[in-house]
Design a protein around this motif. Structure first.
Motif, PDB file in Angstrom:
ATOM      1  N   SER A   1      45.710  45.615  40.421  1.00 27.71           N
ATOM      2  CA  SER A   1      46.302  46.808  39.791  1.00 27.71           C
ATOM      3  C   SER A   1      45.366  47.453  38.790  1.00 27.71           C
ATOM      4  N   THR A   2      44.072  47.218  38.933  1.00 30.46           N
ATOM      5  CA  THR A   2      43.134  47.782  37.954  1.00 30.46           C
ATOM      6  C   THR A   2      42.944  49.281  38.125  1.00 30.46           C
ATOM      7  N   ASN A   3      43.530  49.859  39.164  1.00 32.42           N
ATOM      8  CA  ASN A   3      43.509  51.325  39.265  1.00 32.42           C
ATOM      9  C   ASN A   3      44.503  51.963  38.300  1.00 32.42           C
ATOM     10  N   HIS A   4      45.428  51.146  37.751  1.00 27.06           N
ATOM     11  CA  HIS A   4      46.387  51.647  36.766  1.00 27.06           C
ATOM     12  C   HIS A   4      46.441  50.732  35.541  1.00 27.06           C
ATOM     13  N   ASP A   5      45.357  50.017  35.276  1.00 27.12           N
ATOM     14  CA  ASP A   5      45.375  49.056  34.162  1.00 27.12           C
ATOM     15  C   ASP A   5      45.247  49.787  32.827  1.00 27.12           C
ATOM     16  N   HIS A   6      45.260  49.007  31.743  1.00 26.12           N
ATOM     17  CA  HIS A   6      45.230  49.586  30.401  1.00 26.12           C
ATOM     18  C   HIS A   6      43.882  49.405  29.705  1.00 26.12           C
ATOM     19  N   ILE A   7      42.916  48.822  30.377  1.00 26.94           N
ATOM     20  CA  ILE A   7      41.628  48.538  29.712  1.00 26.94           C
ATOM     21  C   ILE A   7      40.436  49.109  30.474  1.00 26.94           C
ATOM     22  N   GLY A   8      40.652  49.777  31.591  1.00 27.77           N
ATOM     23  CA  GLY A   8      39.566  50.442  32.295  1.00 27.77           C
ATOM     24  C   GLY A   8      38.688  49.552  33.143  1.00 27.77           C
ATOM     25  N   VAL A   9      39.240  48.464  33.701  1.00 25.97           N
ATOM     26  CA  VAL A   9      38.468  47.609  34.600  1.00 25.97           C
ATOM     27  C   VAL A   9      38.262  48.340  35.925  1.00 25.97           C
ATOM     28  N   LYS A  10      37.088  48.164  36.518  1.00 29.25           N
ATOM     29  CA  LYS A  10      36.797  48.802  37.795  1.00 29.25           C
ATOM     30  C   LYS A  10      37.797  48.342  38.851  1.00 29.25           C
ATOM     31  N   TYR A  11      38.236  49.274  39.669  1.00 30.85           N
ATOM     32  CA  TYR A  11      39.235  48.957  40.693  1.00 30.85           C
ATOM     33  C   TYR A  11      38.556  48.379  41.931  1.00 30.85           C
ATOM     34  N   TYR A  12      39.105  47.248  42.388  1.00 31.95           N
ATOM     35  CA  TYR A  12      38.634  46.615  43.622  1.00 31.95           C
ATOM     36  C   TYR A  12      39.812  46.604  44.591  1.00 31.95           C
ATOM     37  N   ASN A  13      39.766  47.505  45.549  1.00 30.21           N
ATOM     38  CA  ASN A  13      40.863  47.660  46.497  1.00 30.21           C
ATOM     39  C   ASN A  13      40.990  46.402  47.357  1.00 30.21           C
ATOM     40  N   PRO A  14      42.113  45.681  47.258  1.00 26.83           N
ATOM     41  CA  PRO A  14      42.242  44.435  48.024  1.00 26.83           C
ATOM     42  C   PRO A  14      42.369  44.666  49.523  1.00 26.83           C
ATOM     43  N   HIS A  15      42.530  45.907  49.945  1.00 25.60           N
ATOM     44  CA  HIS A  15      42.652  46.204  51.373  1.00 25.60           C
ATOM     45  C   HIS A  15      41.298  46.493  52.024  1.00 25.60           C
ATOM     46  N   THR A  16      40.234  46.400  51.242  1.00 27.42           N
ATOM     47  CA  THR A  16      38.884  46.502  51.784  1.00 27.42           C
ATOM     48  C   THR A  16      38.218  45.138  51.691  1.00 27.42           C
ATOM     49  N   VAL A  17      37.199  44.923  52.515  1.00 26.17           N
ATOM     50  CA  VAL A  17      36.532  43.616  52.533  1.00 26.17           C
ATOM     51  C   VAL A  17      35.864  43.335  51.193  1.00 26.17           C
ATOM     52  N   SER A  18      35.120  44.306  50.672  1.00 22.66           N
ATOM     53  CA  SER A  18      34.414  44.081  49.405  1.00 22.66           C
ATOM     54  C   SER A  18      35.394  43.905  48.253  1.00 22.66           C
ATOM     55  N   GLY A  19      36.492  44.681  48.264  1.00 21.45           N
ATOM     56  CA  GLY A  19      37.490  44.542  47.203  1.00 21.45           C
ATOM     57  C   GLY A  19      38.211  43.218  47.268  1.00 21.45           C
ATOM     58  N   LEU A  20      38.526  42.760  48.489  1.00 21.22           N
ATOM     59  CA  LEU A  20      39.189  41.468  48.639  1.00 21.22           C
ATOM     60  C   LEU A  20      38.261  40.331  48.223  1.00 21.22           C
ATOM     61  N   GLU A  21      36.968  40.475  48.505  1.00 19.80           N
ATOM     62  CA  GLU A  21      36.012  39.446  48.086  1.00 19.80           C
ATOM     63  C   GLU A  21      35.989  39.307  46.562  1.00 19.80           C
ATOM     64  N   MET A  22      35.943  40.436  45.855  1.00 15.68           N
ATOM     65  CA  MET A  22      35.915  40.368  44.393  1.00 15.68           C
ATOM     66  C   MET A  22      37.220  39.803  43.837  1.00 15.68           C
ATOM     67  N   ASN A  23      38.336  40.186  44.419  1.00 14.33           N
ATOM     68  CA  ASN A  23      39.620  39.632  43.970  1.00 14.33           C
ATOM     69  C   ASN A  23      39.694  38.142  44.246  1.00 14.33           C
ATOM     70  N   THR A  24      39.130  37.703  45.378  1.00 13.60           N
ATOM     71  CA  THR A  24      39.124  36.275  45.708  1.00 13.60           C
ATOM     72  C   THR A  24      38.266  35.497  44.715  1.00 13.60           C
ATOM     73  N   VAL A  25      37.148  36.091  44.293  1.00 13.77           N
ATOM     74  CA  VAL A  25      36.311  35.436  43.281  1.00 13.77           C
ATOM     75  C   VAL A  25      37.108  35.217  41.992  1.00 13.77           C
ATOM     76  N   TRP A  26      37.834  36.244  41.558  1.00 14.76           N
ATOM     77  CA  TRP A  26      38.610  36.110  40.319  1.00 14.76           C
ATOM     78  C   TRP A  26      39.795  35.176  40.488  1.00 14.76           C
ATOM     79  N   ASP A  27      40.358  35.121  41.700  1.00 16.86           N
ATOM     80  CA  ASP A  27      41.384  34.112  41.970  1.00 16.86           C
ATOM     81  C   ASP A  27      40.800  32.711  41.843  1.00 16.86           C
ATOM     82  N   GLY A  28      39.568  32.537  42.326  1.00 18.72           N
ATOM     83  CA  GLY A  28      38.904  31.235  42.194  1.00 18.72           C
ATOM     84  C   GLY A  28      38.659  30.856  40.746  1.00 18.72           C
ATOM     85  N   ILE A  29      38.278  31.838  39.925  1.00 21.86           N
ATOM     86  CA  ILE A  29      38.088  31.566  38.492  1.00 21.86           C
ATOM     87  C   ILE A  29      39.412  31.160  37.856  1.00 21.86           C
TER      88      ILE A  29
END
Length: 212
Positions: free
Chosen positions: A50-78
């Motif tokens: 939900s970083t496309n509507h967040d309150h701190i200006g984090v870059k949006y990574y669309n989970p419906h794209t491969v690159s966006g899902l990869e970045m979200n998966t990395v943060w899920d791992g963290i």
């Protein structure tokens, strides 16, 4: 006198509580439930969905794209790494305090009450920080996401209250108590003493005395 005083001091000292390890374990286990159920099995959200509507200006990574899902998966791992460290830390604190009855402690309502309280604490902190303050993701994005986020907080409050009540209903657990030793048997005052040979009696197997 000094030994007696030291013994009395040890007897009067309060045992180290299992509250802290229980809460730390609950935070880690509650995080695992959130990550495995909501992030992976149901796939309702990831850490940055939900970083496309967040309150701190984090870059949006669309989970419906491969690159966006990869970045979200990395943060899920963290996120899962933090949960894993919390569980290991909770176990380490627990076993450093529970020196005896280590199997028995897992049947204690006190421990499981604090674990539930820790899970509720995780829901409250995560729900307020990530869903409300930062807004980097929501429980279930969409037109009803505010209700899902509110339900997540209500569940956290119920777990916190229920866990607190559960640990209060359990028997106090002393994690450093020694197993009670059996008292040595003492002879009954009515038990006759064993027969002792008379000092004038001839030794067994010795020569017979002749009469004068």
């Amino acid at each position: 006198m000094a030994a007696t005083t030291g013994g009395e001091a040890r007897a009067g000292a309060a045992p180290r509580s299992i509250q802290l390890p229980g809460i730390v374990l609950g935070v880690g286990l509650g995080g695992f439930v959130d990550g495995i159920l909501l992030h992976q099995l149901l796939q309702w959200h990831h850490m940055l969905t939900s970083t496309n509507h967040d309150h701190i200006g984090v870059k949006y990574y669309n989970p419906h794209t491969v690159s966006g899902l990869e970045m979200n998966t990395v943060w899920d791992g963290i996120f899962h790494t933090v949960c894993w460290i919390s569980v290991l830390l909770g176990l380490a604190i627990l076993y450093s305090r529970v020196t005896h009855y280590r199997r028995q402690v897992w049947t204690s309502r006190v421990l499981w009450g604090w674990i539930l309280a820790g899970w509720g604490l995780f829901n409250l902190v995560e729900g307020l920080l990530d869903h409300q303050i930062l807004g980097i993701h929501h429980v279930h994005g969409g037109p009803y996401q505010a209700w899902w986020d509110a339900g997540f907080l209500v569940l956290g409050g119920l777990l916190l209250i229920g866990g607190y009540l559960l640990q209060r209903s359990g028997r106090p657990f002393d994690p450093g108590a020694m197993a009670p030793r059996a008292a040595p048997e003492t002879p009954s005052p009515h038990t006759p003493a064993p027969d002792t040979p008379s000092p004038d009696a001839p030794a067994a197997g010795g020569p017979e005395t002749r009469s004068a």
